[in-house]
Design a protein around this motif. Sequence first.
Motif, PDB file in Angstrom:
ATOM      1  N   GLN A   1       0.843  -1.205   0.000  1.00  0.00           N
ATOM      2  CA  GLN A   1       0.000   0.000   0.000  1.00  0.00           C
ATOM      3  C   GLN A   1       0.875   1.251   0.000  1.00  0.00           C
ATOM      4  OE1 GLN A   1      -2.156  -1.393   3.552  1.00  0.00           O
ATOM      5  NE2 GLN A   1      -4.064  -1.129   2.399  1.00  0.00           N
TER       6      GLN A   1
ATOM      7  N   PHE B   1       2.430   1.711  -3.401  1.00  0.00           N
ATOM      8  CA  PHE B   1       1.467   2.191  -4.416  1.00  0.00           C
ATOM      9  C   PHE B   1       1.338   3.718  -4.318  1.00  0.00           C
ATOM     10  CE2 PHE B   1      -1.455  -0.967  -6.615  1.00  0.00           C
ATOM     11  CZ  PHE B   1      -0.552  -2.027  -6.549  1.00  0.00           C
TER      12      PHE B   1
ATOM     13  N   MET C   1      -1.755   4.404  -9.006  1.00  0.00           N
ATOM     14  CA  MET C   1      -3.216   4.368  -9.187  1.00  0.00           C
ATOM     15  C   MET C   1      -3.690   5.696  -9.766  1.00  0.00           C
ATOM     16  SD  MET C   1      -4.263   4.799  -5.202  1.00  0.00           S
ATOM     17  CE  MET C   1      -2.673   4.212  -4.633  1.00  0.00           C
TER      18      MET C   1
ATOM     19  N   GLY D   1      -8.366   4.326  -9.103  1.00  0.00           N
ATOM     20  CA  GLY D   1      -8.304   3.475  -7.917  1.00  0.00           C
ATOM     21  C   GLY D   1      -9.254   2.298  -7.922  1.00  0.00           C
TER      22      GLY D   1
ATOM     23  N   CYS E   1      -9.285  -0.478  -9.661  1.00  0.00           N
ATOM     24  CA  CYS E   1      -8.623  -1.789  -9.691  1.00  0.00           C
ATOM     25  C   CYS E   1      -7.634  -1.955  -8.549  1.00  0.00           C
ATOM     26  CB  CYS E   1      -7.867  -1.954 -11.014  1.00  0.00           C
ATOM     27  SG  CYS E   1      -6.410  -0.873 -11.132  1.00  0.00           S
ATOM     28  N   THR E   2      -7.363  -0.886  -7.823  1.00  0.00           N
ATOM     29  CA  THR E   2      -6.245  -0.871  -6.872  1.00  0.00           C
ATOM     30  C   THR E   2      -6.389  -1.860  -5.712  1.00  0.00           C
ATOM     31  OG1 THR E   2      -5.891   1.431  -7.464  1.00  0.00           O
ATOM     32  CG2 THR E   2      -4.783   0.640  -5.480  1.00  0.00           C
TER      33      THR E   2
ATOM     34  N   GLN F   1      -5.478  -5.265  -7.036  1.00  0.00           N
ATOM     35  CA  GLN F   1      -4.058  -5.333  -7.412  1.00  0.00           C
ATOM     36  C   GLN F   1      -3.185  -5.418  -6.157  1.00  0.00           C
ATOM     37  OE1 GLN F   1      -2.537  -4.555 -10.795  1.00  0.00           O
ATOM     38  NE2 GLN F   1      -3.858  -2.976 -11.660  1.00  0.00           N
ATOM     39  N   ALA F   2      -3.506  -4.616  -5.159  1.00  0.00           N
ATOM     40  CA  ALA F   2      -2.690  -4.590  -3.940  1.00  0.00           C
ATOM     41  C   ALA F   2      -2.747  -5.938  -3.210  1.00  0.00           C
ATOM     42  CB  ALA F   2      -3.172  -3.470  -3.014  1.00  0.00           C
TER      43      ALA F   2
ATOM     44  N   CYS G   1      -6.729  -2.785 -15.712  1.00  0.00           N
ATOM     45  CA  CYS G   1      -6.711  -1.397 -15.240  1.00  0.00           C
ATOM     46  C   CYS G   1      -7.032  -0.499 -16.426  1.00  0.00           C
ATOM     47  CB  CYS G   1      -5.329  -1.057 -14.664  1.00  0.00           C
ATOM     48  SG  CYS G   1      -5.191   0.686 -14.203  1.00  0.00           S
TER      49      CYS G   1
ATOM     50  N   THR H   1      -2.247   1.811 -15.377  1.00  0.00           N
ATOM     51  CA  THR H   1      -1.191   2.080 -14.381  1.00  0.00           C
ATOM     52  C   THR H   1      -0.159   0.960 -14.293  1.00  0.00           C
ATOM     53  OG1 THR H   1      -2.515   1.041 -12.655  1.00  0.00           O
ATOM     54  CG2 THR H   1      -2.780   3.413 -12.933  1.00  0.00           C
TER      55      THR H   1
ATOM     56  N   VAL I   1       2.532   0.195 -11.248  1.00  0.00           N
ATOM     57  CA  VAL I   1       2.197  -0.902 -10.328  1.00  0.00           C
ATOM     58  C   VAL I   1       3.379  -1.856 -10.209  1.00  0.00           C
ATOM     59  CG1 VAL I   1       0.775  -2.962 -10.052  1.00  0.00           C
ATOM     60  CG2 VAL I   1      -0.303  -0.778 -10.598  1.00  0.00           C
TER      61      VAL I   1
END
Length: 209
Positions: free
Chosen positions: A142, A145, A151, A154, A156-157, A160-161, A188, A192, A196
């Motif tokens: 996090q 990121f 991002m 956000g 998809c974040t 992804q995280a 995404c 990004t 990422v």
Amino acid sequence: MRHSENPPGALGRMSRRGFLRGTSAATAGLAALETAIATAGEAAAAEPPILGPDPVFLTLRVNGAARTVAVEPRTTLAEALRGPLDLTGTKIGCDRGACSACTVLLDGAPVASCSLLALDVGDRAVTTIEGLAGKDALHPVQAAFIAHDAMQCGFCTPGQALSAAALLERNRQPTADDVKHALSGHYCRCGTYTHVTEAVLAAAQVRRS
Ligand code: FES
Ligand code: FES
């Protein structure tokens, strides 16, 4: 006089034999029928109860806490998280297992929560983006990121995280290709991807140090 193939004596003997054979067959058939009825009864007794359409209670282990909710049996894990559990960090994009926006961790492994019924989770531990950070600090993924501007909108974040965090649990020193492979199912729309990948590699370095 008409010739008979079965003289009365022989016919009588055959009839008795036939009768006995028929009786035996009938007895065997009756026994088989009784066995079949008993087996069907046992099978019916062993069948699981029919659930729904009314809500049922179930308890999910989410982010380290047991949470009991009442949901219709058709409810997906994503819907249960975002609805009654109010954990809206889990996003629903395609709702059909194609975009990975709804990714959560199940016993540490990424899964598409839109494609899993809440009832089928059982006692497996669910981790959502709300449960990724420690008590006092963000998870290194996090933080990375944010630091690497990984991002835009956000949406998809969170997924992804979580996939990135799972990757770092199983691979302390991932390459860029490892990261791309681990996150390859995450779409995404903002594009990004480069940031990422940089962020996940940086988070891996932080964890190693
Ligand atoms: S919303 Fe679950 S995979 Fe797209
Ligand atoms: S940051 Fe917008 S969809 Fe990925």
